[in-house]
Scaffold this active site. Structure first.
Site, PDB file in Angstrom:
ATOM      1  N   ASP A  60      41.259  39.624  55.320  1.00  0.00           N
ATOM      2  CA  ASP A  60      42.763  40.138  55.051  1.00  0.00           C
ATOM      3  C   ASP A  60      43.010  40.998  56.588  1.00  0.00           C
ATOM      4  O   ASP A  60      41.926  41.316  57.304  1.00  0.00           O
ATOM      5  CB  ASP A  60      42.994  41.081  53.945  1.00  0.00           C
ATOM      6  CG  ASP A  60      42.317  42.193  53.553  1.00  0.00           C
ATOM      7  OD1 ASP A  60      41.292  42.483  54.532  1.00  0.00           O
ATOM      8  OD2 ASP A  60      42.171  42.812  52.491  1.00  0.00           O
ATOM      9  N   SER A  61      44.227  41.406  56.561  1.00  0.00           N
ATOM     10  CA  SER A  61      44.365  42.071  57.826  1.00  0.00           C
ATOM     11  C   SER A  61      44.019  43.550  57.963  1.00  0.00           C
ATOM     12  O   SER A  61      43.878  44.317  58.844  1.00  0.00           O
ATOM     13  CB  SER A  61      45.890  41.999  58.164  1.00  0.00           C
ATOM     14  OG  SER A  61      46.537  42.734  57.239  1.00  0.00           O
ATOM     15  N   GLY A  62      43.715  43.733  56.723  1.00  0.00           N
ATOM     16  CA  GLY A  62      43.353  45.564  56.589  1.00  0.00           C
ATOM     17  C   GLY A  62      44.717  46.313  56.137  1.00  0.00           C
ATOM     18  O   GLY A  62      44.575  47.584  55.654  1.00  0.00           O
ATOM     19  N   GLY A  63      45.782  45.713  56.596  1.00  0.00           N
ATOM     20  CA  GLY A  63      47.175  46.385  55.957  1.00  0.00           C
ATOM     21  C   GLY A  63      47.240  46.650  54.523  1.00  0.00           C
ATOM     22  O   GLY A  63      47.522  48.090  54.268  1.00  0.00           O
ATOM     23  N   PHE A  64      47.077  45.946  53.780  1.00  0.00           N
ATOM     24  CA  PHE A  64      47.112  46.268  52.223  1.00  0.00           C
ATOM     25  C   PHE A  64      46.410  47.255  51.949  1.00  0.00           C
ATOM     26  O   PHE A  64      46.848  48.438  50.948  1.00  0.00           O
ATOM     27  CB  PHE A  64      46.615  45.103  51.286  1.00  0.00           C
ATOM     28  CG  PHE A  64      46.754  45.265  49.947  1.00  0.00           C
ATOM     29  CD1 PHE A  64      48.483  45.232  49.554  1.00  0.00           C
ATOM     30  CD2 PHE A  64      45.796  45.690  49.017  1.00  0.00           C
ATOM     31  CE1 PHE A  64      48.495  45.260  48.038  1.00  0.00           C
ATOM     32  CE2 PHE A  64      46.234  45.748  47.804  1.00  0.00           C
ATOM     33  CZ  PHE A  64      47.693  45.649  47.335  1.00  0.00           C
ATOM     34  N   GLN A 170      56.840  37.693  53.752  1.00  0.00           N
ATOM     35  CA  GLN A 170      57.065  38.791  52.996  1.00  0.00           C
ATOM     36  C   GLN A 170      58.642  38.847  52.752  1.00  0.00           C
ATOM     37  O   GLN A 170      59.465  38.053  52.950  1.00  0.00           O
ATOM     38  CB  GLN A 170      56.942  40.278  53.609  1.00  0.00           C
ATOM     39  CG  GLN A 170      55.616  40.648  54.091  1.00  0.00           C
ATOM     40  CD  GLN A 170      54.569  40.936  52.766  1.00  0.00           C
ATOM     41  OE1 GLN A 170      55.374  41.509  51.708  1.00  0.00           O
ATOM     42  NE2 GLN A 170      53.349  41.232  52.739  1.00  0.00           N
ATOM     43  N   GLY A 197      53.210  40.230  49.125  1.00  0.00           N
ATOM     44  CA  GLY A 197      54.157  41.188  48.593  1.00  0.00           C
ATOM     45  C   GLY A 197      54.372  40.826  47.316  1.00  0.00           C
ATOM     46  O   GLY A 197      55.462  41.130  46.648  1.00  0.00           O
ATOM     47  N   ASP A 247      43.810  34.611  45.752  1.00  0.00           N
ATOM     48  CA  ASP A 247      42.678  35.455  45.664  1.00  0.00           C
ATOM     49  C   ASP A 247      43.185  36.590  44.567  1.00  0.00           C
ATOM     50  O   ASP A 247      44.315  36.825  44.818  1.00  0.00           O
ATOM     51  CB  ASP A 247      42.460  36.175  47.018  1.00  0.00           C
ATOM     52  CG  ASP A 247      43.388  37.174  47.297  1.00  0.00           C
ATOM     53  OD1 ASP A 247      44.445  36.959  47.739  1.00  0.00           O
ATOM     54  OD2 ASP A 247      43.033  38.490  47.091  1.00  0.00           O
ATOM     55  N   CYS A 285      32.906  26.784  27.275  1.00  0.00           N
ATOM     56  CA  CYS A 285      32.554  27.267  28.804  1.00  0.00           C
ATOM     57  C   CYS A 285      31.074  26.770  28.652  1.00  0.00           C
ATOM     58  O   CYS A 285      30.233  27.071  27.937  1.00  0.00           O
ATOM     59  CB  CYS A 285      32.910  28.512  29.045  1.00  0.00           C
ATOM     60  SG  CYS A 285      32.241  28.831  30.520  1.00  0.00           S
ATOM     61  N   CYS A 287      29.187  27.572  31.549  1.00  0.00           N
ATOM     62  CA  CYS A 287      28.571  28.480  32.512  1.00  0.00           C
ATOM     63  C   CYS A 287      27.318  28.859  32.111  1.00  0.00           C
ATOM     64  O   CYS A 287      26.804  28.785  31.015  1.00  0.00           O
ATOM     65  CB  CYS A 287      29.532  29.635  32.985  1.00  0.00           C
ATOM     66  SG  CYS A 287      29.364  31.049  31.993  1.00  0.00           S
ATOM     67  N   CYS A 290      27.624  31.551  29.264  1.00  0.00           N
ATOM     68  CA  CYS A 290      27.696  31.105  27.910  1.00  0.00           C
ATOM     69  C   CYS A 290      26.686  30.307  27.553  1.00  0.00           C
ATOM     70  O   CYS A 290      26.428  29.742  26.459  1.00  0.00           O
ATOM     71  CB  CYS A 290      29.046  30.312  28.132  1.00  0.00           C
ATOM     72  SG  CYS A 290      30.457  31.355  28.258  1.00  0.00           S
ATOM     73  N   HIS A 316      30.691  34.850  34.485  1.00  0.00           N
ATOM     74  CA  HIS A 316      31.535  33.985  33.658  1.00  0.00           C
ATOM     75  C   HIS A 316      33.019  33.989  33.910  1.00  0.00           C
ATOM     76  O   HIS A 316      33.550  33.160  33.788  1.00  0.00           O
ATOM     77  CB  HIS A 316      31.328  34.618  32.270  1.00  0.00           C
ATOM     78  CG  HIS A 316      32.478  33.824  31.388  1.00  0.00           C
ATOM     79  ND1 HIS A 316      32.433  32.731  30.873  1.00  0.00           N
ATOM     80  CD2 HIS A 316      33.488  34.290  30.837  1.00  0.00           C
ATOM     81  CE1 HIS A 316      33.519  32.441  30.403  1.00  0.00           C
ATOM     82  NE2 HIS A 316      34.499  33.494  30.206  1.00  0.00           N
TER      83      HIS A 316
END
Lengths: 347, 347
Positions: A60-64, A170, A197, A247, A285, A287, A290, A316
């Protein structure tokens, strides 16, 4: 995309991520910039090599983080001044600096530096925020194009062939602002487009409305990424609308707090009712968790504050999320339909 | 034997223990008795099934934790009254109750209930403590023989064919008391013998002296187990003397604090000198951690308080310890020599 904030998807070894079928993970520029530092990571050959992840990486850009972790930040047209949450030291991020850091990390996909508009925001506030985001998008992309060759990959074949830069739409919860932003970003010709956003506190119908409004304006032949979502049914819904990437810390963070996502719904593994429940977390499941462990054991690990609890719960939840996306992909391949058709079916 | 205090070798999934070649792990009776409770574990088919470990399990008697975690314990000939470190509730452990709990857990190897004599201890204190240990050994064994059939294994083939009971040699640092205890326990005909009450603060020469004094008195055709040791060079030394089994929290606990054992000695991964060190933790080690991750990455995980740190450090330390024992076994098979010869070579 599992989130690997500090260069690790919390509690899960890289070989396990591989066996779960994770194709790409996120790194957080803000965290890695502060510790161990982007220069150190560049000197060591980039983030892929540093964390031993020879697959795709998005930063990410670091902004968040700058906006969400810093109460004392100061925003100007030039950039954002903020204090480290680790030691209080003062730092200044501009679009150019964010891109420099992301290139030093060697991300396969860098994100333009943006301002994540808060919710609720007045129209004038959303307009002002969007003005900043669009100016920063231009500067991010220009700087990226001039410096992308500085990526520290020693062997480009280890991951993508070339690093890319995505723009972020945005505009708050204003449909026309979203449209305006999307059109301007598409003109700039980014390698992919994110819708940011969202999932910032607004009702879910509004999230869907903004995605549905924006998505058709973004080129189909480039990745379309909705940031920071969401619950299992949300990611399935958005994927079926045509969203290619998402994400969220939800599957991993919830896991560490004992919340498991299953085919039968949410399961709080701390509940006493599971104390002697020998069935797997999710009977449907397959996995590795499980297949081997019971609800009773996972509950015991949680009650006993054992580290293995976070690891198994996270494995899981990631398997569950990645399974959703796999099924969506399979069904789209079997019977493709356009985003427009999907939208029609939704409404 | 890796220690799995609360039914988990801290931070390491069971399939990883298997791929490390661990053949047996420990469970702590005291901890499992308090949480989730031996009755619950019995109802679920025993500890093997509960934690999904279809290999050998040894449980301690609970005595060591009762003595080390409880300042308010009250010891009588009958047993020990103590308070739970979890909720302050009052509990009473007798040799019979300890064995009942261990049988309920379904251990492959149960340990006789003993008193771990503190160091230093006067001769009269050591004699009195030994008197208790020997009386409790008798009662433990009698109760075990009368109740071993109550083990909750649904499928005995899943682990050992029959559960066993080991006696524990105490006697403080008094050679004649150790001898006396060993001889009496051997007369009782346990399935195996442990040497306890070592590594409790005494100098290492004294540990070796007590082991060397006691070992020849214990039958060679039954397992001989030194409890609670030790550093890598110690376990190699004792194994070459004829010790068959050892357990210690050292490799796992040290790992969580950033102390790695390597072929080049101890390595404190927190040290700044490793900040950009891209070599593996131990260049001579082929474990899954050394094959994939660098010192710099392990240091970063530790500095960032990431859960993966404990997992990866622990996997390496266990691989290192299990590797030592594997090499000792291989060399003994190649050129067997008697414990007496080994002792002579030591002196």
């Amino acid at each position: 995309m599992p989130v690997g904030t500090q260069g690790t998807v919390k509690a899960v070894p890289q070989d396990t991520l591989e066996s779960l079928g994770a194709q790409i993970i996120l790194g957080n520029t803000y965290h890695l910039y502060l510790r161990p530092g982007h220069d150190a990571i560049r000197r060591m050959g980039g983030l892929h090599k540093f964390i031993s992840w020879p697959h795709a990486l998005l930063t990410d850009s670091g902004g968040f983080q700058v906006f969400s972790l810093n109460e004392l930040r100061k925003v100007t047209d030039d950039g954002v001044r903020f204090r480290s949450h680790l030691d209080g030291s003062s730092h200044f991020f501009t679009p150019e600096h964010s891109i420099d850091v992301q290139i030093a990390l060697g991300a396969d996909i860098c994100m333009a530096f943006d301002e994540c508009t808060e919710y609720p925001a007045s129209r004038s506030r959303a307009e002002e925020s969007l003005r900043l985001t669009m100016a920063w998008a231009r500067r991010s992309l220009d700087h990226f194009r001039a410096h992308r060759h500085l990526v520290p990959w020693s062997d480009p074949k280890a991951c993508c062939m070339q690093c890319q830069c995505f723009g972020i739409v945005q505009g708050g919860m204003y449909r026309d602002l979203r449209r305006q932003c999307a059109e301007r970003l598409v003109e700039m010709d980014f390698d992919g487009y994110a819708i940011g956003g969202l999932s910032v506190g607004e009702p879910r119908e509004l999230t869907l409305e903004m995605i549905a409004e924006t998505l058709p304006l973004l080129p189909k032949d480039k990745p379309r990424y909705v940031m920071g979502v969401g619950y299992p049914d949300e990611i399935e819904q958005y994927a079926r609308l045509g969203v290619d990437m998402m994400d969220c810390v939800l599957p991993t963070r919830a896991a560490r707090h004992g919340l498991l996502f299953t085919s039968e719904g949410r399961l709080n593994i701390k509940n006493k009712q599971y104390a002697e429940d020998q069935s797997p977390p999710d009977p449907a499941c397959g996995c590795m968790v499980c297949r081997r462990y019971s609800r009773a054991y996972l509950r015991h690990l949680m009650q006993s504050s054992e580290a293995l609890s976070g690891t198994l719960n996270t494995i899981h939840n990631l398997a569950f999320y990645l399974g959703i996306m796999r099924r969506v992909r399979d069904s789209l391949e079997a019977a493709p339909r356009s985003a427009a058709e999907a939208l029609k079916a939704e409404s």
